[in-house]
Design a protein around this motif. Structure first.
Motif, PDB file in Angstrom:
ATOM      1  N   PRO A  55     -10.577  50.361  10.069  1.00 56.60           N
ATOM      2  CA  PRO A  55     -10.808  49.048  10.659  1.00 56.60           C
ATOM      3  C   PRO A  55     -12.257  48.576  10.506  1.00 56.60           C
ATOM      4  N   ALA A  56     -13.105  49.432   9.987  1.00 53.03           N
ATOM      5  CA  ALA A  56     -14.513  49.084   9.841  1.00 53.03           C
ATOM      6  C   ALA A  56     -14.803  48.262   8.580  1.00 53.03           C
ATOM      7  N   VAL A  57     -13.830  48.160   7.682  1.00 52.58           N
ATOM      8  CA  VAL A  57     -14.045  47.400   6.443  1.00 52.58           C
ATOM      9  C   VAL A  57     -13.966  45.908   6.760  1.00 52.58           C
ATOM     10  N   ALA A  58     -14.938  45.161   6.266  1.00 53.08           N
ATOM     11  CA  ALA A  58     -15.016  43.726   6.539  1.00 53.08           C
ATOM     12  C   ALA A  58     -13.798  42.991   6.001  1.00 53.08           C
ATOM     13  N   ILE A  59     -13.380  41.971   6.718  1.00 54.14           N
ATOM     14  CA  ILE A  59     -12.209  41.207   6.298  1.00 54.14           C
ATOM     15  C   ILE A  59     -12.434  40.530   4.947  1.00 54.14           C
ATOM     16  N   GLY A  60     -13.685  40.227   4.627  1.00 56.41           N
ATOM     17  CA  GLY A  60     -13.980  39.625   3.332  1.00 56.41           C
ATOM     18  C   GLY A  60     -13.576  40.524   2.179  1.00 56.41           C
ATOM     19  N   ALA A  61     -13.705  41.821   2.361  1.00 53.02           N
ATOM     20  CA  ALA A  61     -13.290  42.772   1.324  1.00 53.02           C
ATOM     21  C   ALA A  61     -11.773  42.712   1.139  1.00 53.02           C
ATOM     22  N   TRP A  62     -11.048  42.569   2.235  1.00 53.54           N
ATOM     23  CA  TRP A  62      -9.593  42.467   2.165  1.00 53.54           C
ATOM     24  C   TRP A  62      -9.171  41.171   1.470  1.00 53.54           C
ATOM     25  N   VAL A  63      -9.838  40.079   1.797  1.00 52.65           N
ATOM     26  CA  VAL A  63      -9.508  38.804   1.159  1.00 52.65           C
ATOM     27  C   VAL A  63      -9.763  38.895  -0.345  1.00 52.65           C
ATOM     28  N   SER A  64     -10.871  39.520  -0.710  1.00 54.45           N
ATOM     29  CA  SER A  64     -11.172  39.707  -2.134  1.00 54.45           C
ATOM     30  C   SER A  64     -10.114  40.561  -2.818  1.00 54.45           C
ATOM     31  N   ALA A  65      -9.631  41.578  -2.123  1.00 51.05           N
ATOM     32  CA  ALA A  65      -8.595  42.441  -2.703  1.00 51.05           C
ATOM     33  C   ALA A  65      -7.307  41.653  -2.924  1.00 51.05           C
ATOM     34  N   PHE A  66      -6.916  40.851  -1.946  1.00 45.99           N
ATOM     35  CA  PHE A  66      -5.723  40.026  -2.117  1.00 45.99           C
ATOM     36  C   PHE A  66      -5.893  39.085  -3.306  1.00 45.99           C
ATOM     37  N   GLU A  67      -7.074  38.518  -3.439  1.00 53.60           N
ATOM     38  CA  GLU A  67      -7.329  37.613  -4.559  1.00 53.60           C
ATOM     39  C   GLU A  67      -7.241  38.358  -5.889  1.00 53.60           C
ATOM     40  N   GLN A  68      -7.858  39.515  -5.978  1.00 53.62           N
ATOM     41  CA  GLN A  68      -7.857  40.292  -7.213  1.00 53.62           C
ATOM     42  C   GLN A  68      -6.441  40.682  -7.619  1.00 53.62           C
ATOM     43  N   LEU A  69      -5.610  40.947  -6.639  1.00 54.71           N
ATOM     44  CA  LEU A  69      -4.231  41.356  -6.901  1.00 54.71           C
ATOM     45  C   LEU A  69      -3.313  40.158  -7.167  1.00 54.71           C
ATOM     46  N   LEU A  71      -2.535  37.937  -4.894  1.00 56.45           N
ATOM     47  CA  LEU A  71      -1.717  37.780  -3.693  1.00 56.45           C
ATOM     48  C   LEU A  71      -2.424  36.973  -2.599  1.00 56.45           C
ATOM     49  N   LEU A  72      -3.424  36.209  -2.985  1.00 49.54           N
ATOM     50  CA  LEU A  72      -4.199  35.456  -2.002  1.00 49.54           C
ATOM     51  C   LEU A  72      -3.312  34.494  -1.207  1.00 49.54           C
ATOM     52  N   SER A  73      -2.303  33.942  -1.832  1.00 49.12           N
ATOM     53  CA  SER A  73      -1.417  33.004  -1.131  1.00 49.12           C
ATOM     54  C   SER A  73      -0.681  33.676   0.028  1.00 49.12           C
ATOM     55  N   GLU A  74      -0.548  34.997  -0.014  1.00 44.53           N
ATOM     56  CA  GLU A  74       0.111  35.726   1.072  1.00 44.53           C
ATOM     57  C   GLU A  74      -0.632  35.552   2.392  1.00 44.53           C
ATOM     58  N   LEU A  75      -1.935  35.356   2.318  1.00 40.72           N
ATOM     59  CA  LEU A  75      -2.720  35.176   3.535  1.00 40.72           C
ATOM     60  C   LEU A  75      -2.481  33.815   4.168  1.00 40.72           C
ATOM     61  N   GLY A  76      -1.947  32.873   3.385  1.00 44.60           N
ATOM     62  CA  GLY A  76      -1.710  31.528   3.894  1.00 44.60           C
ATOM     63  C   GLY A  76      -0.732  31.481   5.051  1.00 44.60           C
ATOM     64  N   GLY A  77       0.135  32.475   5.160  1.00 46.85           N
ATOM     65  CA  GLY A  77       1.114  32.495   6.244  1.00 46.85           C
ATOM     66  C   GLY A  77       0.580  33.045   7.551  1.00 46.85           C
ATOM     67  N   LEU A  78      -0.604  33.615   7.517  1.00 43.49           N
ATOM     68  CA  LEU A  78      -1.165  34.185   8.736  1.00 43.49           C
ATOM     69  C   LEU A  78      -1.640  33.087   9.677  1.00 43.49           C
ATOM     70  N   LEU A  79      -1.378  33.267  10.930  1.00 40.47           N
ATOM     71  CA  LEU A  79      -1.830  32.364  11.986  1.00 40.47           C
ATOM     72  C   LEU A  79      -1.361  30.926  11.819  1.00 40.47           C
ATOM     73  N   LEU A  80      -0.237  30.732  11.151  1.00 38.89           N
ATOM     74  CA  LEU A  80       0.316  29.390  11.054  1.00 38.89           C
ATOM     75  C   LEU A  80       0.706  28.902  12.440  1.00 38.89           C
ATOM     76  N   TYR A  81       0.373  27.684  12.738  1.00 44.00           N
ATOM     77  CA  TYR A  81       0.642  27.088  14.047  1.00 44.00           C
ATOM     78  C   TYR A  81       2.119  27.208  14.411  1.00 44.00           C
ATOM     79  N   ASP A  82       2.985  26.900  13.464  1.00 47.45           N
ATOM     80  CA  ASP A  82       4.425  26.916  13.734  1.00 47.45           C
ATOM     81  C   ASP A  82       4.988  28.325  13.932  1.00 47.45           C
ATOM     82  N   ASN A  83       4.278  29.347  13.500  1.00 49.09           N
ATOM     83  CA  ASN A  83       4.751  30.728  13.649  1.00 49.09           C
ATOM     84  C   ASN A  83       4.178  31.411  14.889  1.00 49.09           C
ATOM     85  N   ASP A  84       3.350  30.730  15.635  1.00 50.09           N
ATOM     86  CA  ASP A  84       2.658  31.315  16.798  1.00 50.09           C
ATOM     87  C   ASP A  84       3.538  31.193  18.043  1.00 50.09           C
TER      88      ASP A  84
END
Length: 112
Positions: A55-69, A71-84
């Motif tokens: 949990p100590a790894v910065a979220i920016g590193a995770w976002v970069s990993a999703f982008e490199q793979l 899969l960046l669009s997968e993050l778009g579903g997080l915290l959607l107003y309609d899913n809360d």
């Protein structure tokens, strides 16, 4: 694995699941940990911590990993107003309390 950042067991399990999926996505592409860390411009030790679910790894590193793979669009579903659902429930409770308070004010005005 110890839990040095004191995140909940459920959060730890979720992070471990994402870390495992990260590892599988990297391997599916035939990349080594060294290559992946180079792509992300991270130290190898930091990348290894990501795959271990630290949990100590910065979220920016995770976002970069999703982008490199790719899969960046997968993050778009997080915290959607309609899913809360939790937030929607809290919001509805507050609206109910306001309506109740408004009725009390209206009743008070009628009495005056």
């Amino acid at each position: 694995m110890k839990n040095p950042s004191k995140i909940s067991p459920r959060a730890t399990a979720a992070l471990m699941g994402v870390a495992e999926r990260l590892r599988r996505a990297r391997m599916r592409r035939g990349w080594t940990q060294s290559q992946m860390s180079m792509f992300l411009m991270l130290g190898e030790a930091t990348y290894r911590r990501m795959e271990k679910g630290s949990p100590a790894v910065a979220i920016g590193a995770w976002v970069s990993a999703f982008e490199q793979l790719g899969l960046l669009s997968e993050l778009g579903g997080l915290l959607l107003y309609d899913n809360d659902r939790v937030g929607a429930s809290i919001e509805q409770s507050r609206k109910s309390v306001r309506r109740k308070n408004q009725l009390s004010l209206d009743e008070l005005a009628e009495r005056l």
